[in-house]
Design an enzyme around this catalytic site. Structure first.
Site, PDB file in Angstrom:
ATOM      1  N   SER A 127    -154.179 -51.642  48.027  1.00 23.20           N
ATOM      2  CA  SER A 127    -153.279 -50.989  47.078  1.00 23.20           C
ATOM      3  C   SER A 127    -153.985 -50.722  45.759  1.00 23.20           C
ATOM      4  CB  SER A 127    -152.100 -51.932  46.848  1.00 23.20           C
ATOM      5  OG  SER A 127    -151.375 -51.524  45.727  1.00 23.20           O
ATOM      6  N   TYR A 152    -148.006 -60.764  45.109  1.00 25.18           N
ATOM      7  CA  TYR A 152    -148.246 -59.690  46.087  1.00 25.18           C
ATOM      8  C   TYR A 152    -149.597 -59.031  45.831  1.00 25.18           C
ATOM      9  CZ  TYR A 152    -148.296 -55.003  48.040  1.00 25.18           C
ATOM     10  OH  TYR A 152    -148.692 -53.854  48.688  1.00 25.18           O
ATOM     11  N   LYS A 156    -153.470 -58.823  48.029  1.00 27.16           N
ATOM     12  CA  LYS A 156    -154.334 -57.676  48.378  1.00 27.16           C
ATOM     13  C   LYS A 156    -155.765 -57.931  47.916  1.00 27.16           C
ATOM     14  CE  LYS A 156    -151.224 -55.320  50.463  1.00 27.16           C
ATOM     15  NZ  LYS A 156    -151.243 -55.285  51.932  1.00 27.16           N
TER      16      LYS A 156
END
Ligand code: NAD
Ligand code: UDP
Length: 342
Positions: A127, A152, A156
């Site tokens: 992302s 979150y 990544k």
């Protein structure tokens, strides 16, 4: 014989669109999904669009024994596209352990299984959150990684590191990490699309639900950013264009074995658009009015980010070229279909 691709999270938003593109390019697909954020409706949509029903296995990737059983059953997987993850930024702040466990254990299990079964290729969903608030725009793949602002985002960053370390140590595996900007829209058939559970966090589902009468008004978070109209700027990419980039990445991994063991590509349009640009273009594309009001900034939001996509354009021979109006219209048609609106 068709090459077999394992798609984790394949009944989800981006996974279902990518499965369609893979089938249309004559790949055989096997989906693993535990349906924690999707439903088997997506399988029906994929089957209706392509005329082919993908193989489907419903289990949690954190269960290593089930993953091994699945790979014993579906032999000769040539590559894996790993979409499966929990992805709600706000929820990850409330439930960090659930996010770290789900997103990291599933990746570790997959990598161990790849080593065990000699599966040579991985495409990983990363992302643009890894860039945080960038110092320079557009961001290239060389732009500095900023410390993550949510668990979150951190999953990544850690996942990319785990992939690098694993691939340095395990010969015969290559990976491509794709850093998505803001995926939006639905398949042109309206048979698959994004299904946010509860109140949507993302801009486009919030707009379509407002226009559908489910939400009272769009709350625009901040009109005092240092941008031309004061609202936040992002790089919105059509989900079909994004899906097609995955097929290019898979082909690169399978066909061209002389590339670097781990490659990273930004997937965006290269264009930064404000929230108000999106609202105006949505109104033009659909003929519908969007009620909105300005609200304070949303905590954790950055002011602007958009991609330098030249590396993906050149190396993957891919470009996001769906016009924004078409994408926004597809999002509205999808909303109407799932709400039974005419
Ligand atoms: P999604 O929630 O629609 O799809 C993810 C799928 O994975 C869901 O169907 C869910 O049921 C499944 N899943 C989650 N954990 C699982 C587990 N442990 N075992 C089996 N299945 C599991 O999300 P999406 O928007 O399609 O995103 C796909 C990937 O792209 C994710 O990794 C996400 O972090 C990443 N990504 C998404 C965006 C975005 O804006 N949509 C942006 C950047 C990156
Ligand atoms: N946004 C907004 N109202 C909403 C949802 C989002 O104004 O209800 C704004 C948000 O502040 C950001 C942009 O829309 O500037 C894109 O937000 P989204 O959550 O879709 O994606 P993000 O870039 O945060 O991952």
């Amino acid at each position: 014989m068709a090459e077999k691709i394992l798609v984790t999270g394949g009944t989800g938003y981006i996974g279902s669109h990518t499965t369609v593109e893979l089938i249309e390019k004559n790949f055989e697909t096997v989906i693993i999904d535990n349906l924690c954020n999707s439903s088997t409706e997506a399988l029906k949509g994929i089957t209706e669009i392509t005329g082919t029903e993908p193989a489907f296995e419903n289990f949690d990737l954190c269960d290593y024994e089930k993953l091994l059983d699945c790979l014993r059953k579906h032999k000769n997987i040539k590559a894996i596209i790993h979409f499966a993850a929990l992805k709600a930024v706000g929820e990850s702040v409330e439930k960090p352990l659930e996010y770290y466990k789900n997103n990291l254990v599933s990746l570790l299990n997959l990598l161990m299984a790849m080593r065990e079964f000699h599966i040579p290729a991985l495409v990983f969903s990363s992302s643009c959150t890894v860039y945080g608030e960038p110092d320079k725009l557009p961001v290239t793949e060389e732009s500095p990684i900023k410390s993550a602002s949510s668990p979150y985002g951190n999953t990544k960053q850690i996942s990319e590191e785990i992939i690098h370390d694993t691939i340095s140590a395990v010969p015969g595996i290559r990976a491509i990490c794709l850093r998505y900007f803001n995926p939006i829209g639905a398949h042109k058939s309206s048979l698959i699309g994004e299904l946010p559970l509860g109140t949507p966090m993302n801009l486009i589902p919030y707009i379509t639900q407002t226009v559908a009468g489910i939400r009272e008004e769009l709350r625009i978070f901040g009109n005092d950013y240092d941008t031309p109209d004061g609202t936040g700027i992002r790089d919105y990419i059509d989900v079909g264009d994004l899906a097609r980039a995955h097929v290019k990445a898979i082909s690169r991994l399978l066909e061209d074995r002389n590339k670097k063991p781990v490659e990273i590509f930004n997937l965006g349009t290269g264009k930064g658009l404000s929230v108000l640009d999106i609202v105006k273009t949505f109104e033009k594309a659909t003929g519908m009015q969007v009620r909105y009001k300005f609200y304070p900034r949303r905590p954790g939001d950055i002011s602007r980010v958009y991609a330098d996509t030249s590396l993906a354009n050149k190396e993957l021979q891919w470009k996001a070229d769906t016009p924004l109006e078409e994408t926004l219209l597809s999002a509205w048609k999808w909303e109407k279909r799932i709400r039974n609106l005419s």
